[in-house]
Design a protein around this motif. Structure first.
Motif, PDB file in Angstrom:
ATOM      1  N   CYS A  91      31.647  38.752  52.047  1.00  0.00           N
ATOM      2  CA  CYS A  91      31.424  39.492  53.307  1.00  0.00           C
ATOM      3  C   CYS A  91      32.535  40.487  53.636  1.00  0.00           C
ATOM      4  O   CYS A  91      32.758  40.812  54.813  1.00  0.00           O
ATOM      5  CB  CYS A  91      31.227  38.519  54.472  1.00  0.00           C
TER       6      CYS A  91
ATOM      7  N   THR B 118      22.851  48.630  52.986  1.00  0.00           N
ATOM      8  CA  THR B 118      22.054  47.882  52.013  1.00  0.00           C
ATOM      9  C   THR B 118      22.050  48.602  50.676  1.00  0.00           C
ATOM     10  O   THR B 118      22.155  49.836  50.628  1.00  0.00           O
ATOM     11  CB  THR B 118      20.604  47.701  52.523  1.00  0.00           C
ATOM     12  N   THR B 119      21.946  47.835  49.605  1.00  0.00           N
ATOM     13  CA  THR B 119      21.730  48.419  48.281  1.00  0.00           C
ATOM     14  C   THR B 119      20.359  47.997  47.761  1.00  0.00           C
ATOM     15  O   THR B 119      19.571  48.827  47.330  1.00  0.00           O
ATOM     16  CB  THR B 119      22.827  47.982  47.294  1.00  0.00           C
ATOM     17  N   SER B 120      20.068  46.698  47.865  1.00  0.00           N
ATOM     18  CA  SER B 120      18.815  46.217  47.263  1.00  0.00           C
ATOM     19  C   SER B 120      17.755  45.824  48.287  1.00  0.00           C
ATOM     20  O   SER B 120      16.718  45.290  47.911  1.00  0.00           O
ATOM     21  CB  SER B 120      19.108  45.056  46.307  1.00  0.00           C
TER      22      SER B 120
ATOM     23  N   THR C  62      19.143  43.488  53.452  1.00  0.00           N
ATOM     24  CA  THR C  62      19.711  43.720  54.785  1.00  0.00           C
ATOM     25  C   THR C  62      18.827  44.650  55.609  1.00  0.00           C
ATOM     26  O   THR C  62      18.780  44.549  56.831  1.00  0.00           O
ATOM     27  CB  THR C  62      21.146  44.269  54.633  1.00  0.00           C
TER      28      THR C  62
ATOM     29  N   THR D  77      35.253  38.163  47.293  1.00  0.00           N
ATOM     30  CA  THR D  77      35.284  39.139  48.381  1.00  0.00           C
ATOM     31  C   THR D  77      34.099  38.904  49.321  1.00  0.00           C
ATOM     32  O   THR D  77      33.405  39.842  49.706  1.00  0.00           O
ATOM     33  CB  THR D  77      35.227  40.558  47.798  1.00  0.00           C
TER      34      THR D  77
ATOM     35  N   SER E 127      27.817  43.398  51.536  1.00  0.00           N
ATOM     36  CA  SER E 127      28.912  43.749  50.613  1.00  0.00           C
ATOM     37  C   SER E 127      28.368  43.883  49.198  1.00  0.00           C
ATOM     38  O   SER E 127      27.476  43.131  48.783  1.00  0.00           O
ATOM     39  CB  SER E 127      29.982  42.652  50.617  1.00  0.00           C
TER      40      SER E 127
HETATM   41  C1  LIG Z   1      26.563  43.771  42.007  1.00  0.00           C
HETATM   42  C2  LIG Z   1      26.692  42.930  43.246  1.00  0.00           C
HETATM   43  C3  LIG Z   1      27.924  42.817  43.851  1.00  0.00           C
HETATM   44  C4  LIG Z   1      28.087  42.031  44.996  1.00  0.00           C
HETATM   45  N1  LIG Z   1      29.328  41.915  45.576  1.00  0.00           N
HETATM   46  C5  LIG Z   1      29.478  41.111  46.667  1.00  0.00           C
HETATM   47  C6  LIG Z   1      30.762  40.965  47.266  1.00  0.00           C
HETATM   48  O1  LIG Z   1      31.762  41.539  46.857  1.00  0.00           O
HETATM   49  N2  LIG Z   1      30.871  40.145  48.351  1.00  0.00           N
HETATM   50  C7  LIG Z   1      29.797  39.483  48.872  1.00  0.00           C
HETATM   51  O2  LIG Z   1      29.950  38.742  49.843  1.00  0.00           O
HETATM   52  N3  LIG Z   1      28.550  39.620  48.322  1.00  0.00           N
HETATM   53  C8  LIG Z   1      28.379  40.410  47.244  1.00  0.00           C
HETATM   54  N4  LIG Z   1      27.130  40.556  46.678  1.00  0.00           N
HETATM   55  C9  LIG Z   1      25.989  39.839  47.265  1.00  0.00           C
HETATM   56  C10 LIG Z   1      25.166  40.753  48.162  1.00  0.00           C
HETATM   57  O3  LIG Z   1      25.852  41.077  49.353  1.00  0.00           O
HETATM   58  C11 LIG Z   1      23.863  40.034  48.515  1.00  0.00           C
HETATM   59  O4  LIG Z   1      23.079  39.928  47.348  1.00  0.00           O
HETATM   60  C12 LIG Z   1      23.074  40.764  49.584  1.00  0.00           C
HETATM   61  O5  LIG Z   1      21.912  40.034  49.882  1.00  0.00           O
HETATM   62  C13 LIG Z   1      22.710  42.171  49.160  1.00  0.00           C
HETATM   63  O6  LIG Z   1      22.122  42.814  50.273  1.00  0.00           O
HETATM   64  P1  LIG Z   1      21.203  44.091  50.093  1.00  0.00           P
HETATM   65  O7  LIG Z   1      19.946  43.643  49.376  1.00  0.00           O
HETATM   66  O8  LIG Z   1      20.905  44.489  51.501  1.00  0.00           O
HETATM   67  O9  LIG Z   1      21.936  45.122  49.351  1.00  0.00           O
HETATM   68  C14 LIG Z   1      26.961  41.347  45.542  1.00  0.00           C
HETATM   69  C15 LIG Z   1      25.716  41.479  44.924  1.00  0.00           C
HETATM   70  C16 LIG Z   1      25.574  42.260  43.798  1.00  0.00           C
HETATM   71  C17 LIG Z   1      24.202  42.368  43.153  1.00  0.00           C
END
Ligand SMILES: Cc1cc2nc3c(=O)[nH]c(=O)nc-3n(C[C@H](O)[C@H](O)[C@H](O)COP(=O)(O)O)c2cc1C
Length: 149
Positions: free
Chosen positions: A103, A10-12, A15, A101, A60
């Motif tokens: 997932c 997770t980043t934000s 997940t 890209t 991702s």
């Molecule tokens: C800067 C950024 C890049 C992202 N790149 C991708 C990606 O390459 N492929 C994808 O399927 N989703 C991508 N996402 C969508 C994230 O996977 C989605 O927002 C997810 O809910 C983030 O999960 P997290 O809150 O656990 O980090 C991206 C979102 C951000 C903000």
């Protein structure tokens, strides 16, 4: 009764929230869980047994990269290519279909684990954050995961 290690990329935080919900559902079904919000490659590899089950919840980011909390783990997995023959696993890939890209990190992990000899318990779930209800989709999928263990 099974023990499930839940690995989270997770980043934000989306997940992480999803993984917490799944851990609760697994516990209600009589299983035990350990959440790995920042999966430690060495610790997880060293503790592998033929009872090990990993549920990997992987967002991702970037251009199809793993989300921050699992970047180190993914890097080491690709570099060291360990045998995972003892492992059973399943992947939930989290992403957004507005990215080419979609997932990609979850798809990569699913492919890598299989190449390294791990047994896939159930087909990967892909969650599109711009279309799907993550709770509903993952809780339905989890029932099949529990049956497959
Ligand atoms: C800067 C950024 C890049 C992202 N790149 C991708 C990606 O390459 N492929 C994808 O399927 N989703 C991508 N996402 C969508 C994230 O996977 C989605 O927002 C997810 O809910 C983030 O999960 P997290 O809150 O656990 O980090 C991206 C979102 C951000 C903000």
């Amino acid at each position: 009764m099974h023990h499930i290690d839940i690995l989270v990329a997770t980043t934000s935080g989306n997940t992480e929230y999803l993984a917490d919900q799944l851990a609760e559902l697994l516990q209600h079904a009589g299983h035990t869980t350990t959440l790995h919000y920042e999966p430690d490659y060495s610790e997880l590899l060293e503790s592998l047994t033929d009872q090990s089950i990993w549920l990997c919840c992987i967002a991702s980011h970037g251009a199809g990269d793993y989300a921050d909390s699992m970047l180190d783990f993914a890097e080491q997995l690709h570099a060291e290519k360990p045998s995972l023959e003892q492992l059973k696993y399943a992947v939930i890939a989290v992403g957004d279909s507005c990215y080419d890209t979609f997932c990609a990190a979850g798809r990569d992990a699913d492919a890598m684990f299989a190449i390294l000899g791990a047994k896939r318990l159930i087909s990967r779930l892909e969650i599109d954050m711009s279309q799907d209800d993550p709770d509903e989709k993952s809780s339905t999928w989890l029932k099949f995961f529990i049956q497959a263990m």
